[in-house]
Design an enzyme around this catalytic site. Structure first.
Site, PDB file in Angstrom:
ATOM      1  NE  ARG A  89       0.356 -43.518 -33.305  1.00 31.24           N
ATOM      2  CZ  ARG A  89       1.049 -42.395 -33.533  1.00 31.24           C
ATOM      3  NH1 ARG A  89       0.799 -41.681 -34.625  1.00 31.24           N
ATOM      4  NH2 ARG A  89       1.960 -41.991 -32.674  1.00 31.24           N
ATOM      5  CG  HIS A 114       6.534 -45.130 -38.021  1.00 31.33           C
ATOM      6  ND1 HIS A 114       5.622 -44.546 -38.888  1.00 31.33           N
ATOM      7  CD2 HIS A 114       6.927 -44.142 -37.170  1.00 31.33           C
ATOM      8  CE1 HIS A 114       5.483 -43.267 -38.577  1.00 31.33           C
ATOM      9  NE2 HIS A 114       6.253 -42.991 -37.541  1.00 31.33           N
ATOM     10  CG  HIS A 190       9.873 -40.412 -38.875  1.00 26.11           C
ATOM     11  ND1 HIS A 190      10.304 -39.540 -37.901  1.00 26.11           N
ATOM     12  CD2 HIS A 190       8.644 -40.820 -38.491  1.00 26.11           C
ATOM     13  CE1 HIS A 190       9.372 -39.445 -36.959  1.00 26.11           C
ATOM     14  NE2 HIS A 190       8.352 -40.208 -37.298  1.00 26.11           N
ATOM     15  CG  ASP A 259       1.817 -37.576 -33.791  1.00 29.36           C
ATOM     16  OD1 ASP A 259       2.061 -37.738 -35.011  1.00 29.36           O
ATOM     17  OD2 ASP A 259       2.154 -38.397 -32.918  1.00 29.36           O
ATOM     18  CD  GLU A 326       6.212 -38.833 -40.241  1.00 31.55           C
ATOM     19  OE1 GLU A 326       5.961 -40.058 -40.268  1.00 31.55           O
ATOM     20  OE2 GLU A 326       6.039 -38.118 -39.231  1.00 31.55           O
TER      21      GLU A 326
END
Length: 377
Positions: A89, A114, A190, A259, A326
């Site tokens: 982000r 992304h 991803h 996350d 990631e």
């Protein structure tokens, strides 16, 4: 097309379908002598399958996928994609670069995720099978030129991503990029991993070599760095994914689970891959070690999978059916001078590399014992 070589390594090609604009998509299948099989398409560089043997030699696909090309084109939550120009982000879809304001295309409220609504995972890539090396490995190269101003990013960016399978039980991703104007770049991949090949990942155990992570605000934009000690974010000794995911911790509430970006502790040598994480599944005996040149790891526990999609295995994809690991630079780094810079000067070449190495362990073995002994020395 079937390109066969020594030691059972080979590359196959088949038609995968047509995009809504009529462009034809091909799927390439890489077979390595180690027994690994990887399938990838030239739309988004998407890895549609990665087959890995378990402790008994049985193959299973360990990444989530979707049934059709149309699903990937219209409904894909970044499954298996190359992520760019900027992975993760960027707050308020803007930043200042060399004194000039850069405004991006938002796609998550007022923020950019992304690379924006048409990031690299939605682009058509040139794809080329590379000559077989004779060591049991197989590789393809994907290339894409991102126009100056695409999604708001400055500079014409030329990108090459190479997938190499083998020669051992390893999948390596090598990234290279160069721009004709100074810009920012953060490339990643991803994949939603499930080492069991079915069900959910709540019983998988994860070790992340990170003593700090990035807490986030309500929009999942990082607030800085904080210690993992004493929190559900302490994965330094191998924590079961589901063990603390339902704790009443503000950060777990904000992410609906995990996350978050983790700051890797391993000392970084320019161009050298360092240990980042190990994921292990006791039921199958599969383990995956991640080594990367990148300073961060975004751990996402598949929180937004809501049974609205059917997976390539024919079952509904539900929360926690896969997890993402990631490797990357930190989210919102263009707005956070204390984070490692993602600035790429005009004419400079960015190089990054991440390897996923697979192994198996016995029913009575602890998959983390050796690695913890090594890191404690």
């Amino acid at each position: 097309m079937d390109l066969s070589g020594p030691a059972a390594a080979r590359i196959e090609q088949r038609a995968f379908g047509e995009l809504s604009d009529g462009r034809k998509v091909s799927e390439y299948t890489l077979h390595a002598a180690s027994g690994l099989v990887l399938r990838a398409i030239n739309y988004g560089g998407i890895v549609t399958a990665l087959e890995v043997p378990d402790r008994n030699g049985r193959q299973a696909n360990v990444v989530l996928g979707l049934p059709t090309l149309r699903d990937y084109e219209t409904r894909n939550p970044h499954m298996g994609t190359i992520v760019g120009r900027y992975a993760n982000r960027i707050g308020d879809a803007r930043f200042v670069l060399d004194g000039r304001a850069v405004n991006l295309e938002p796609n998550e409220g007022s923020h950019t995720l992304h690379g924006g609504p048409q990031g690299f995972g939605k682009r058509f890539w040139d794809i080329e099978p590379l000559p077989l090396a004779g060591d049991g490995s197989a590789a393809i190269a994907l290339r894409y030129t991102s126009a100056d101003g695409e999604a708001g990013y400055p500079g014409m960016l030329q990108v090459q991503v190479r997938y190499t399978l083998g020669p051992g039980p390893e999948w390596r991703i090598d990234y290279e990029a160069c721009s004709d104007k100074t810009t920012v770049v953060n490339l990643s991949h991803h994949d939603y991993f499930n080492l069991r090949g079915h069900g959910d990942v709540m019983d998988h155990r994860l070790l992340i070599g990170a003593s700090r992570y990035c807490p986030v605000d309500a929009a999942l934009i990082p607030l800085g760095l904080a210690p993992v000690a004493g929190t559900p974010f302490d994965f330094r000794h191998g924590l079961r994914i589901g063990e603390r995911i339902r704790e009443a911790h503000e950060q777990l509430q904000r992410g609906r689970g995990y996350d978050h970006n983790f700051a890797v502790d391993a000392p970084r040598t320019p161009g050298a891959r360092h240990f980042v994480a190990r994921l292990a599944d006791s039921a199958s005996g599969r383990a995956m070690d991640i080594h990367s040149t990148e300073p961060g790891l975004q751990f996402y526990s598949g929180n937004f999978l809501d049974a609205s999609l059917v997976g390539s295995h024919g079952a509904l994809l539900r929360q926690g059916d896969g997890l993402c690991l990631e490797t990357q630079h930190f989210p919102d780094a263009p707005n956070r001078p204390e984070f490692a810079s993602t600035r790429l000067a005009a004419g400079e070449v960015l190089k990054s590399s991440t390897a996923m190495r697979f192994s198996t362990f016995g029913v009575d073995e602890d998959p983390f014992e050796k690695i913890l002994a090594e890191t404690s020395q």
